[in-house]
Design a protein around this motif. Structure first.
Motif, PDB file in Angstrom:
ATOM      1  N   THR A   1       0.623  -1.093   0.022  1.00 59.53           N
ATOM      2  CA  THR A   1       0.066  -0.208   0.491  1.00 59.53           C
ATOM      3  C   THR A   1       0.707   1.590   0.195  1.00 59.53           C
ATOM      4  O   THR A   1       0.387   2.134  -0.654  1.00 59.53           O
ATOM      5  N   ILE A   2       1.552   1.260   0.727  1.00 60.21           N
ATOM      6  CA  ILE A   2       2.766   2.383   0.859  1.00 60.21           C
ATOM      7  C   ILE A   2       4.234   1.850   0.679  1.00 60.21           C
ATOM      8  O   ILE A   2       4.328   0.708   0.877  1.00 60.21           O
ATOM      9  N   VAL A   3       4.980   2.415  -0.048  1.00 62.20           N
ATOM     10  CA  VAL A   3       6.366   1.783  -0.890  1.00 62.20           C
ATOM     11  C   VAL A   3       6.869   3.615  -0.442  1.00 62.20           C
ATOM     12  O   VAL A   3       7.052   4.805  -0.893  1.00 62.20           O
ATOM     13  N   PHE A   4       8.613   3.373   0.314  1.00 67.42           N
ATOM     14  CA  PHE A   4       9.431   4.108  -0.080  1.00 67.42           C
ATOM     15  C   PHE A   4      10.419   3.841  -0.673  1.00 67.42           C
ATOM     16  O   PHE A   4      10.968   2.739  -0.842  1.00 67.42           O
ATOM     17  N   SER A   5      10.743   4.834  -1.754  1.00 67.63           N
ATOM     18  CA  SER A   5      11.527   4.725  -2.624  1.00 67.63           C
ATOM     19  C   SER A   5      12.694   5.100  -2.508  1.00 67.63           C
ATOM     20  O   SER A   5      13.274   6.618  -2.710  1.00 67.63           O
ATOM     21  N   VAL A   6      14.471   4.762  -2.180  1.00 66.74           N
ATOM     22  CA  VAL A   6      15.724   6.039  -1.750  1.00 66.74           C
ATOM     23  C   VAL A   6      16.605   5.750  -3.161  1.00 66.74           C
ATOM     24  O   VAL A   6      17.053   4.574  -2.812  1.00 66.74           O
ATOM     25  N   GLY A   7      16.622   7.006  -3.390  1.00 66.74           N
ATOM     26  CA  GLY A   7      18.468   6.433  -4.146  1.00 66.74           C
ATOM     27  C   GLY A   7      18.887   7.994  -4.610  1.00 66.74           C
ATOM     28  O   GLY A   7      17.863   8.657  -4.735  1.00 66.74           O
ATOM     29  N   PRO A   8      19.335   7.788  -5.421  1.00 67.76           N
ATOM     30  CA  PRO A   8      20.172   8.962  -6.242  1.00 67.76           C
ATOM     31  C   PRO A   8      19.487   9.617  -7.520  1.00 67.76           C
ATOM     32  O   PRO A   8      18.708   8.447  -8.307  1.00 67.76           O
ATOM     33  N   ALA A   9      20.257  10.585  -8.233  1.00 66.78           N
ATOM     34  CA  ALA A   9      19.767  10.885  -9.293  1.00 66.78           C
ATOM     35  C   ALA A   9      19.441  10.195 -10.356  1.00 66.78           C
ATOM     36  O   ALA A   9      20.533   9.442  -9.972  1.00 66.78           O
ATOM     37  N   GLY A  10      18.483  10.029 -11.156  1.00 64.17           N
ATOM     38  CA  GLY A  10      18.851   9.085 -12.316  1.00 64.17           C
ATOM     39  C   GLY A  10      18.368   7.862 -11.834  1.00 64.17           C
ATOM     40  O   GLY A  10      18.205   6.936 -13.406  1.00 64.17           O
ATOM     41  N   THR A  11      18.246   7.042 -11.154  1.00 59.01           N
ATOM     42  CA  THR A  11      17.298   5.546 -10.950  1.00 59.01           C
ATOM     43  C   THR A  11      16.238   6.107 -11.261  1.00 59.01           C
ATOM     44  O   THR A  11      15.596   4.751 -11.285  1.00 59.01           O
ATOM     45  N   GLY A  12      15.378   6.654 -11.819  1.00 56.31           N
ATOM     46  CA  GLY A  12      14.134   6.212 -12.034  1.00 56.31           C
ATOM     47  C   GLY A  12      12.551   6.544 -11.180  1.00 56.31           C
ATOM     48  O   GLY A  12      11.693   5.808 -11.598  1.00 56.31           O
ATOM     49  N   LYS A  13      13.350   6.924 -10.087  1.00 56.53           N
ATOM     50  CA  LYS A  13      12.342   6.397  -8.626  1.00 56.53           C
ATOM     51  C   LYS A  13      10.966   7.338  -8.964  1.00 56.53           C
ATOM     52  O   LYS A  13      10.035   6.625  -8.848  1.00 56.53           O
ATOM     53  N   THR A  14      10.877   8.577  -9.486  1.00 56.27           N
ATOM     54  CA  THR A  14       9.712   9.215 -10.108  1.00 56.27           C
ATOM     55  C   THR A  14       9.012   8.707 -10.991  1.00 56.27           C
ATOM     56  O   THR A  14       7.872   8.653 -10.884  1.00 56.27           O
ATOM     57  N   TYR A  15       9.994   8.775 -12.002  1.00 54.32           N
ATOM     58  CA  TYR A  15       8.964   8.752 -13.056  1.00 54.32           C
ATOM     59  C   TYR A  15       8.227   7.132 -13.178  1.00 54.32           C
ATOM     60  O   TYR A  15       7.326   6.955 -14.020  1.00 54.32           O
ATOM     61  N   LEU A  16       9.566   5.927 -13.201  1.00 53.70           N
ATOM     62  CA  LEU A  16       8.567   4.983 -12.485  1.00 53.70           C
ATOM     63  C   LEU A  16       6.993   5.427 -11.398  1.00 53.70           C
ATOM     64  O   LEU A  16       6.100   4.373 -11.768  1.00 53.70           O
ATOM     65  N   ALA A  17       7.268   5.955 -10.137  1.00 52.70           N
ATOM     66  CA  ALA A  17       5.905   5.774  -9.589  1.00 52.70           C
ATOM     67  C   ALA A  17       4.603   6.848 -10.422  1.00 52.70           C
ATOM     68  O   ALA A  17       3.756   6.378 -10.677  1.00 52.70           O
ATOM     69  N   MET A  18       5.404   7.457 -11.540  1.00 52.98           N
ATOM     70  CA  MET A  18       4.074   7.858 -11.940  1.00 52.98           C
ATOM     71  C   MET A  18       3.431   7.352 -13.026  1.00 52.98           C
ATOM     72  O   MET A  18       2.481   7.289 -13.171  1.00 52.98           O
ATOM     73  N   ALA A  19       4.292   6.167 -13.984  1.00 50.83           N
ATOM     74  CA  ALA A  19       3.862   5.701 -14.378  1.00 50.83           C
ATOM     75  C   ALA A  19       3.010   4.245 -14.101  1.00 50.83           C
ATOM     76  O   ALA A  19       2.007   3.905 -14.372  1.00 50.83           O
ATOM     77  N   MET A  20       3.471   3.672 -12.569  1.00 49.04           N
ATOM     78  CA  MET A  20       2.358   2.991 -12.008  1.00 49.04           C
ATOM     79  C   MET A  20       1.553   3.939 -12.091  1.00 49.04           C
ATOM     80  O   MET A  20      -0.057   3.670 -12.019  1.00 49.04           O
ATOM     81  N   ALA A  21       1.185   5.292 -11.131  1.00 50.05           N
ATOM     82  CA  ALA A  21       0.080   5.405 -11.313  1.00 50.05           C
ATOM     83  C   ALA A  21      -0.766   6.257 -12.279  1.00 50.05           C
ATOM     84  O   ALA A  21      -2.215   5.625 -11.802  1.00 50.05           O
ATOM     85  N   ILE A  22      -0.522   6.509 -13.032  1.00 54.38           N
ATOM     86  CA  ILE A  22      -1.137   6.830 -14.538  1.00 54.38           C
ATOM     87  C   ILE A  22      -1.640   5.436 -14.961  1.00 54.38           C
ATOM     88  O   ILE A  22      -3.125   5.432 -15.127  1.00 54.38           O
ATOM     89  N   THR A  23      -0.900   4.390 -14.914  1.00 56.32           N
ATOM     90  CA  THR A  23      -1.638   2.729 -15.031  1.00 56.32           C
ATOM     91  C   THR A  23      -2.776   2.892 -14.334  1.00 56.32           C
ATOM     92  O   THR A  23      -3.715   2.319 -15.148  1.00 56.32           O
ATOM     93  N   ALA A  24      -2.682   2.645 -13.025  1.00 57.47           N
ATOM     94  CA  ALA A  24      -4.050   2.478 -11.927  1.00 57.47           C
ATOM     95  C   ALA A  24      -4.851   3.475 -11.868  1.00 57.47           C
ATOM     96  O   ALA A  24      -6.493   2.782 -12.431  1.00 57.47           O
ATOM     97  N   PHE A  25      -4.588   4.453 -12.464  1.00 59.74           N
ATOM     98  CA  PHE A  25      -6.292   4.914 -12.913  1.00 59.74           C
ATOM     99  C   PHE A  25      -6.548   4.532 -14.676  1.00 59.74           C
ATOM    100  O   PHE A  25      -7.631   4.550 -14.721  1.00 59.74           O
ATOM    101  N   ARG A  26      -5.522   5.009 -15.424  1.00 60.91           N
ATOM    102  CA  ARG A  26      -6.275   3.922 -16.711  1.00 60.91           C
ATOM    103  C   ARG A  26      -6.710   2.897 -16.854  1.00 60.91           C
ATOM    104  O   ARG A  26      -8.105   2.772 -17.323  1.00 60.91           O
ATOM    105  N   ASN A  27      -6.670   2.066 -15.415  1.00 57.37           N
ATOM    106  CA  ASN A  27      -7.440   0.597 -15.752  1.00 57.37           C
ATOM    107  C   ASN A  27      -8.021   1.029 -14.016  1.00 57.37           C
ATOM    108  O   ASN A  27      -9.186  -0.350 -14.016  1.00 57.37           O
ATOM    109  N   GLN A  28      -8.898   1.938 -13.664  1.00 55.23           N
ATOM    110  CA  GLN A  28      -9.831   2.650 -12.654  1.00 55.23           C
ATOM    111  C   GLN A  28      -9.225   1.691 -11.677  1.00 55.23           C
ATOM    112  O   GLN A  28     -10.584   1.676 -10.870  1.00 55.23           O
TER     113      GLN A  28
END
Length: 341
Positions: free
Chosen positions: A130-157
Motif C-alpha cells: 500500500t505504501i512504498v518508500f523509494s530511496v536512491g540517487p538522481a537518475g534511477t527512475g524513482k519518480t518517473y516509474l512511480a508516475m507510470a504506475m500511478a497513470i496505469t492504475a488510473f487508466r485501469n480504474q
C-alpha cells in the motif's frame, strides 16, 4: 606463471550483430576494455580471445545483449555498462526478463519498462504494498516509474484520481521571495511532475483530467487536514520533509489508496540540524506489513553514464569525510581522557 590466452565463440544471429556491437562497435569496445579481451566478428560466429575468467564474463554479457536484441531492444551504453557491473550478482541470470515488464505506453508510443533489476524490484514493491518508500540517487527512475504506475492504475480504474506532491523547499529558497502569485511560486517546484505527466499521458489528456479534478499537483502543505481515498499518491523529493510533515502525509492515506514516497537522502536541503522525514520514517516503519522500502543505487542510474561516475565520486568523498570525522572524534576522546588523568 602467466595464463595463456584462450579462445571461445558466441553465436549471435546475423540480423542482431549490428545492434549488439553498437555504432562503430562501441558496445564491444566497452566489453573489450572491461575484461581485457579481444572480440572478432566472424559472421554469426563471434570469437573472443583472453584469459579463461575474462572469456566467461564476456561470453555471459554478449549472450545477455543478444537476448535484449532478440526482444527488440536498442542496445546502448547504459545496458552494456549495467551488464558489466552486474556480472556475478545473484540476479544476473534473470536480467533479460526485466524488459518483459511493460508498465504502460507513453503518449508517443514508447513502452515504459524497468531497465535494471533494482527498478524491477521497485515496481514489484509498488504492486505488492500500500505504501512504498523509494530511496536512491538522481537518475534511477524513482519518480518517473512511480508516475507510470500511478497513470496505469488510473487508466485501469483501480483509483479515481492521481495526487502528486512535493515539499516546497529546494536549495534553501523561500517561496515568499519568489515572484508571482501562489500558483506561480509553487509551479517551478512541481515542474518535473508536470513533465512526467505530459510525457506519459500527453498534454491534452492531462489537461482534461486536471480540469475534472482527477489529477492534482500541489505542494505538500495542501495535504493537511484531508483524507485521500481511492487515490494514487506520489510524494516526491521526500528527503526535504520534516518528520512532522511526513507523519501528516502518511496519515492522509485513506481506503483504496496507494502511496509512493521517493527521495534522495544525499541531497537534503533542510536547515542544518533538521532531521529528514524520509530518514525518520524508514527507521520507524521498516518491517510493517503493507509498507515496502526500495533502495536504488548508482547501478540503477539510467541517465547519461557520466551521472553514475558523478554519483560514485560524491560517494567516495562522503566516505572519506565520514572516515575523517570518525578519526577526529576518536582523537578528541583520547585527548579528553588524557586531560582527565
Amino acid at each position: 606463471m602467466e595464463t595463456k590466452p584462450k579462445q571461445t565463440s558466441v553465436q549471435i544471429p546475423a540480423n542482431l550483430i549490428g545492434n549488439v556491437f553498437g555504432k562503430l562497435d562501441e558496445n564491444v569496445k566497452k566489453i573489450e576494455e572491461a575484461y581485457g579481451i579481444v572480440v572478432v566478428n566472424r559472421g554469426e560466429d563471434i570469437q573472443i580471445t583472453g584469459n579463461p575468467d575474462a572469456l566467461a564474463k564476456a561470453d555471459a554479457v554478449l549472450q545477455k545483449l543478444s537476448a535484449f536484441a532478440q526482444k527488440g531492444e536498442i542496445i546502448g551504453e547504459q545496458q552494456v555498462n549495467y551488464l558489466i557491473s552486474s556480472h556475478g550478482e545473484a540476479d544476473f541470470s534473470q536480467i533479460e526478463k526485466i524488459n518483459d515488464d511493460t508498465v504502460c505506453i507513453t503518449a508517443s508510443g514508447r513502452p515504459v519498462k524497468p531497465k535494471t533489476i533494482g527498478q524491477k524490484k521497485y515496481l514489484d514493491q509498488i504492486r505488492n504494498n500500500t505504501i512504498v518508500f523509494s530511496v536512491g540517487p538522481a537518475g534511477t527512475g524513482k519518480t518517473y516509474l512511480a508516475m507510470a504506475m500511478a497513470i496505469t492504475a488510473f487508466r485501469n480504474q483501480q483509483v479515481n484520481r492521481i495526487i502528486l506532491t512535493r515539499p516546497a523547499i529546494e536549495a534553501g529558497e523561500k517561496l515568499g521571495f519568489l515572484p508571482g502569485d501562489l500558483q506561480q511560486k509553487v509551479d517551478p517546484y512541481l515542474r518535473p511532475l508536470y513533465d512526467a505527466l505530459h510525457d506519459i499521458m500527453g498534454a491534452d489528456t492531462y489537461q482534461r483530467n486536471f480540469e475534472k479534478g482527477a489529477i492534482e499537483v500541489a505542494p505538500l502543505a495542501y495535504m493537511r487536514g484531508r483524507t485521500l481515498d481511492n487515490s494514487f499518491i506520489v510524494l516526491d523529493e521526500a528527503q526535504n520533509t520534516t518528520p512532522e510533515q511526513m507523519k501528516m502525509f502518511l496519515t492522509r492515506i485513506g481506503f483504496g489508496s496507494k502511496a509512493v514516497i521517493t527521495g534522495d537522502i544525499t541531497q537534503i536541503d533542510l536547515p542544518d540540524g533538521k532531521r529528514s522525514g524520509l530518514q525518520d520514517a524508514i527507521g520507524i516503519l521498516d518491517n510493517i506489513e503493507g509498507i515496502g522500502i526500495s533502495y536504488l543505487t548508482a547501478r540503477d542510474v539510467v541517465r547519461h553514464p557520466l551521472v553514475q561516475k558523478i554519483i560514485h565520486a560524491y560517494e567516495k568523498r562522503e566516505a572519506r569525510n565520514a572516515y575523517k570525522d570518525k578519526k577526529d572524534k576518536e582523537r578528541k576522546i583520547r585527548q579528553h581522557r588524557r586531560h582527565q588523568k
